[in-house]
Design a protein around this motif. Structure first.
Motif, PDB file in Angstrom:
ATOM      1  N   MET A   1       0.827  -1.188   0.132  1.00 28.43           N
ATOM      2  CA  MET A   1       0.059   0.077   0.165  1.00 28.43           C
ATOM      3  C   MET A   1       0.934   1.317  -0.216  1.00 28.43           C
ATOM      4  SD  MET A   1      -3.055  -1.193  -0.010  1.00 28.43           S
ATOM      5  CE  MET A   1      -4.079   0.027   0.113  1.00 28.43           C
ATOM      6  N   ILE A   2       1.895   1.410   0.743  1.00 28.40           N
ATOM      7  CA  ILE A   2       2.766   2.352   0.923  1.00 28.40           C
ATOM      8  C   ILE A   2       3.476   2.578  -0.484  1.00 28.40           C
ATOM      9  CG2 ILE A   2       4.899   3.539   1.901  1.00 28.40           C
ATOM     10  CD1 ILE A   2       3.969   2.029   4.657  1.00 28.40           C
ATOM     11  N   GLY A   3       3.841   1.618  -1.337  1.00 28.55           N
ATOM     12  CA  GLY A   3       4.576   1.531  -2.501  1.00 28.55           C
ATOM     13  C   GLY A   3       3.523   2.289  -3.493  1.00 28.55           C
ATOM     14  N   SER A   4       2.272   1.738  -3.398  1.00 22.89           N
ATOM     15  CA  SER A   4       1.539   2.619  -4.540  1.00 22.89           C
ATOM     16  C   SER A   4       1.357   3.934  -4.000  1.00 22.89           C
ATOM     17  CB  SER A   4       0.077   1.602  -4.240  1.00 22.89           C
ATOM     18  OG  SER A   4       0.125   0.469  -4.860  1.00 22.89           O
ATOM     19  N   ALA A   5       1.216   4.272  -2.864  1.00 21.59           N
ATOM     20  CA  ALA A   5       1.171   5.851  -2.291  1.00 21.59           C
ATOM     21  C   ALA A   5       2.156   6.575  -2.809  1.00 21.59           C
ATOM     22  CB  ALA A   5       0.759   5.809  -0.928  1.00 21.59           C
ATOM     23  N   LEU A   6       3.406   5.940  -2.665  1.00 23.19           N
ATOM     24  CA  LEU A   6       4.558   6.722  -3.054  1.00 23.19           C
ATOM     25  C   LEU A   6       4.546   7.039  -4.765  1.00 23.19           C
ATOM     26  CD1 LEU A   6       7.347   5.157  -0.810  1.00 23.19           C
ATOM     27  CD2 LEU A   6       6.545   7.537  -1.022  1.00 23.19           C
ATOM     28  N   SER A   7       4.037   5.765  -5.374  1.00 21.35           N
ATOM     29  CA  SER A   7       4.070   5.661  -6.805  1.00 21.35           C
ATOM     30  C   SER A   7       3.072   6.846  -7.116  1.00 21.35           C
ATOM     31  CB  SER A   7       3.784   4.378  -7.487  1.00 21.35           C
ATOM     32  OG  SER A   7       3.604   4.630  -8.651  1.00 21.35           O
ATOM     33  N   ALA A   8       2.020   7.215  -6.462  1.00 18.60           N
ATOM     34  CA  ALA A   8       0.732   7.957  -6.762  1.00 18.60           C
ATOM     35  C   ALA A   8       1.206   9.495  -6.760  1.00 18.60           C
ATOM     36  CB  ALA A   8      -0.486   7.866  -6.027  1.00 18.60           C
ATOM     37  N   VAL A   9       2.428   9.617  -5.733  1.00 20.90           N
ATOM     38  CA  VAL A   9       2.996  10.997  -5.541  1.00 20.90           C
ATOM     39  C   VAL A   9       4.247  11.163  -6.653  1.00 20.90           C
ATOM     40  CG1 VAL A   9       4.365  12.322  -3.923  1.00 20.90           C
ATOM     41  CG2 VAL A   9       2.424  10.951  -3.297  1.00 20.90           C
ATOM     42  N   PHE A  10       4.990   9.829  -6.887  1.00 23.37           N
ATOM     43  CA  PHE A  10       5.905  10.181  -7.827  1.00 23.37           C
ATOM     44  C   PHE A  10       5.637  10.289  -9.057  1.00 23.37           C
ATOM     45  CE2 PHE A  10       9.480   8.093 -10.226  1.00 23.37           C
ATOM     46  CZ  PHE A  10      10.619   8.519  -9.880  1.00 23.37           C
ATOM     47  N   THR A  11       4.770   9.372  -9.704  1.00 20.52           N
ATOM     48  CA  THR A  11       4.513   9.587 -11.046  1.00 20.52           C
ATOM     49  C   THR A  11       4.105  10.977 -11.517  1.00 20.52           C
ATOM     50  OG1 THR A  11       3.932   7.206 -11.058  1.00 20.52           O
ATOM     51  CG2 THR A  11       3.135   8.588 -12.902  1.00 20.52           C
ATOM     52  N   PRO A  12       3.103  11.535 -11.017  1.00 23.85           N
ATOM     53  CA  PRO A  12       2.437  12.798 -11.337  1.00 23.85           C
ATOM     54  C   PRO A  12       3.754  13.927 -11.354  1.00 23.85           C
ATOM     55  CG  PRO A  12       1.048  11.900  -9.955  1.00 23.85           C
ATOM     56  CD  PRO A  12       2.111  11.323  -9.958  1.00 23.85           C
ATOM     57  N   GLY A  13       4.680  13.823 -10.371  1.00 24.21           N
ATOM     58  CA  GLY A  13       5.651  14.619 -10.171  1.00 24.21           C
ATOM     59  C   GLY A  13       6.837  14.430 -11.324  1.00 24.21           C
ATOM     60  N   VAL A  14       6.869  13.388 -11.716  1.00 21.94           N
ATOM     61  CA  VAL A  14       7.686  12.979 -13.087  1.00 21.94           C
ATOM     62  C   VAL A  14       7.261  13.613 -14.083  1.00 21.94           C
ATOM     63  CG1 VAL A  14       8.790  11.450 -14.558  1.00 21.94           C
ATOM     64  CG2 VAL A  14       9.069  11.260 -12.158  1.00 21.94           C
ATOM     65  N   LEU A  15       6.084  13.286 -14.363  1.00 23.43           N
ATOM     66  CA  LEU A  15       5.309  13.978 -15.439  1.00 23.43           C
ATOM     67  C   LEU A  15       5.174  15.625 -15.313  1.00 23.43           C
ATOM     68  CD1 LEU A  15       2.246  11.241 -15.520  1.00 23.43           C
ATOM     69  CD2 LEU A  15       4.489  11.651 -16.882  1.00 23.43           C
ATOM     70  N   TRP A  16       4.736  15.987 -14.320  1.00 16.51           N
ATOM     71  CA  TRP A  16       4.673  17.223 -14.092  1.00 16.51           C
ATOM     72  C   TRP A  16       6.185  18.285 -14.397  1.00 16.51           C
ATOM     73  CZ3 TRP A  16       6.116  21.119 -10.054  1.00 16.51           C
ATOM     74  CH2 TRP A  16       5.553  22.496 -10.598  1.00 16.51           C
ATOM     75  N   LEU A  17       7.210  17.753 -13.728  1.00 13.64           N
ATOM     76  CA  LEU A  17       8.524  18.209 -13.884  1.00 13.64           C
ATOM     77  C   LEU A  17       8.976  17.962 -15.561  1.00 13.64           C
ATOM     78  CD1 LEU A  17       9.924  17.449 -10.516  1.00 13.64           C
ATOM     79  CD2 LEU A  17       9.081  19.836 -11.592  1.00 13.64           C
ATOM     80  N   ASP A  18       8.416  16.939 -16.422  1.00 10.57           N
ATOM     81  CA  ASP A  18       8.936  16.741 -17.495  1.00 10.57           C
ATOM     82  C   ASP A  18      10.298  16.039 -17.359  1.00 10.57           C
ATOM     83  OD1 ASP A  18       8.357  16.140 -20.169  1.00 10.57           O
ATOM     84  OD2 ASP A  18       9.107  18.099 -20.793  1.00 10.57           O
ATOM     85  N   ILE A  19      10.679  15.173 -16.552  1.00 13.83           N
ATOM     86  CA  ILE A  19      11.983  14.609 -16.484  1.00 13.83           C
ATOM     87  C   ILE A  19      12.256  13.770 -17.801  1.00 13.83           C
ATOM     88  CG2 ILE A  19      13.458  13.109 -15.054  1.00 13.83           C
ATOM     89  CD1 ILE A  19      11.973  14.361 -12.716  1.00 13.83           C
ATOM     90  N   ALA A  20      13.187  13.913 -18.420  1.00  9.24           N
ATOM     91  CA  ALA A  20      13.622  13.142 -19.496  1.00  9.24           C
ATOM     92  C   ALA A  20      12.579  13.134 -20.578  1.00  9.24           C
ATOM     93  CB  ALA A  20      13.889  11.691 -19.288  1.00  9.24           C
ATOM     94  N   GLY A  21      11.572  14.227 -20.510  1.00  6.66           N
ATOM     95  CA  GLY A  21      10.789  14.525 -21.673  1.00  6.66           C
ATOM     96  C   GLY A  21       9.758  13.498 -21.422  1.00  6.66           C
ATOM     97  N   ILE A  22       9.140  12.778 -20.492  1.00  9.49           N
ATOM     98  CA  ILE A  22       8.278  11.850 -20.191  1.00  9.49           C
ATOM     99  C   ILE A  22       7.045  12.537 -20.222  1.00  9.49           C
ATOM    100  CG2 ILE A  22       7.285   9.985 -18.713  1.00  9.49           C
ATOM    101  CD1 ILE A  22      10.222   9.263 -17.951  1.00  9.49           C
TER     102      ILE A  22
END
Length: 94
Positions: A1-22
């Motif tokens: 559950m904690i892994g999913s919660a971290l992923s729910a925070v991490f994924t939008p962060g990567v998409l919003w910051l446009d890391i590596a053009g993702i």
């Protein structure tokens, strides 16, 4: 559950910051939402594995060998000598 919660925070962060053009790829490609879902799921698996590893490494190691130990009894193999008997000739002699 904690892994999913971290992923729910991490994924939008990567998409919003446009890391590596993702973030740009997810927005500009027709199946980008599918890539974002896969990215979220795989990051959830990674974070869950990290969480499991941390829990295992932090576990208390009990090295108390003072008590009786019970296990499966193994037979002790003892070498035995075998004496070869002379075989009597049972053939008929002519």
């Amino acid at each position: 559950m904690i892994g999913s919660a971290l992923s729910a925070v991490f994924t939008p962060g990567v998409l919003w910051l446009d890391i590596a053009g993702i973030g740009h790829l997810v927005q500009s490609v027709s199946g980008g939402y599918l890539a974002a879902i896969v990215f979220f799921m795989l990051n959830g698996i990674v974070f869950a594995g990290v969480q499991t590893g941390i829990v295992i490494m932090v576990m208390d190691y009990d090295d108390d060998d003072s008590g009786p130990r019970r296990g499966v009894a193994m037979p002790v193999l003892v070498p035995a000598t075998i004496h070869k008997r002379r075989r009597q000739d049972t053939r008929l002699r002519r």
